[in-house]
Design an enzyme around this catalytic site. Sequence first.
Site, PDB file in Angstrom:
ATOM      1  N   GLU A 134      32.211  26.941  59.903  1.00 34.44           N
ATOM      2  CA  GLU A 134      33.105  26.127  60.728  1.00 34.44           C
ATOM      3  C   GLU A 134      33.827  27.043  61.706  1.00 34.44           C
ATOM      4  OE1 GLU A 134      35.928  23.492  58.868  1.00 34.44           O
ATOM      5  OE2 GLU A 134      34.487  22.882  57.329  1.00 34.44           O
TER       6      GLU A 134
ATOM      7  N   GLU B 189      36.255  25.728  51.329  1.00 32.46           N
ATOM      8  CA  GLU B 189      37.646  26.101  51.578  1.00 32.46           C
ATOM      9  C   GLU B 189      38.560  25.918  50.370  1.00 32.46           C
ATOM     10  OE1 GLU B 189      37.997  25.480  56.407  1.00 32.46           O
ATOM     11  OE2 GLU B 189      39.210  24.226  55.076  1.00 32.46           O
TER      12      GLU B 189
END
Length: 467
Positions: free
Chosen positions: A374, A160
């Site tokens: 995720e 991320e």
Amino acid sequence: MLKLPEDFIFGGATAAYQAEGATKEGNKGRVAWDTFLEEEGRFSPDPASDFYHQYPVDLELSEKFGVNGIRISIAWSRIFPEGYGTPNPEGIEFYHNLFKECHKRNVEPFITLHHFDTPEVLHKDGDFLNKQNIEHFVNYAEFCFKEFKNEVYYWITFNEIYPVSIGQYLTGTFPPGIRFDFGKVFQSMHNMMVAHAKALIVFKSLNNPGEIGIVHSLETRYPYTDSEEDKKAAHLDDVLANKFLLDATFKGYYSEDTMKCVNQILAANNGAVDIQDSDLELFAKACKDNDFLGINSYQSSFIRAYDGENDIHHNGTGEKGTSVFRLKGIGEKMFDMEIPRTDWDWLIYPEGLYDMMIRIKNDYPNYKKIYITENGMGYKDDFNDGVIDDQPRIDYIKSHMESVARAIEDGVNVKGYFLWSLMDVFSWSNGYNKRYGLFYINFDTQERYPKKSAYWFKELAETREIK
């Protein structure tokens, strides 16, 4: 009825700083979060889920409940307490033992090298704004590739990049807590992509068995209305959050449209970014060798045109309806659609995940495969004497798994899904109130309790049928 492939990974996701605890054990070096949280005085990363000591329990639960893959991050400062120099034998031994236990329990480890936790010494020296720290990261990555080559097959460089950069330099919710510096946002993202490219090239040069990829947080941006102004705002926000990183990853360069939008955003906010030809040469070399893309997806955003100043309020407490996200020169996130949302104002919109996977297939056809690395729902679980009925989480997972199955039917090569999170973890700026896990943790006693969602996930893993 939708069914998932035979070789599909049903995984659980974790991160070192959010799960391990033990921040002062095993000669671990400090990270910037240690100081940041101490100064804020709201939350402590200890004990988190005490994964440092409890990992045999968590992996046994994984095996029992059908979880056959686990995302784990290596804490850089457990290997190199100051980010470089002499490696720490205690940290190395911990991860050898952890990976051994994974294989004992038939749980495939997917290992992330950087999950929001640059060692403090390097973070104070500019983190990834400092190009010397790119070299320190690549050296750390190379050490791990060599040290754990017989235990780890799947490697992830970064987790991320966009949330890291905006947390540090836009919203101020991550250390060093800087707000609204778009130049630093883009420079940080670009430099981390340079670090990714360099680490990927090193991995391929070693001829190790295994695969390497990167995890991006990719959340679809939609215009709030069909107006041209809203469409432009959504496009600008998409370039900031998605396209800038996807171009670097798969095209090996930033497209003309991407740079036009980047320069427009920077001009509106008095920022600048330095992109060297040598950086783009690395991108061009690396872009063909990404073995997989990890997509982290929790919500989508609906963007309205906005011509005011930057204005952000981060809902870190679960007080629904308090979020504000307005970016100068880009647009404003809207929350008043007839779309359900979590207590943290995250829109529950599984269609956005489907649309993103189709976009990857169409816009970046040199991708090889995708893992949903995720996806999950933060929820205020009710313990109820150990009977945790988290049906809203089940509904959330099911709807997003349906999007995954539909994307596979429509030709997207998706090989696995990792629920965030395997067990309840420490949640950065949200502390311990925001729970995501299949397994409930009493953070005082560290006892684990399977939730209703764990039993549902077990049946899904056994049948691969989304009922």
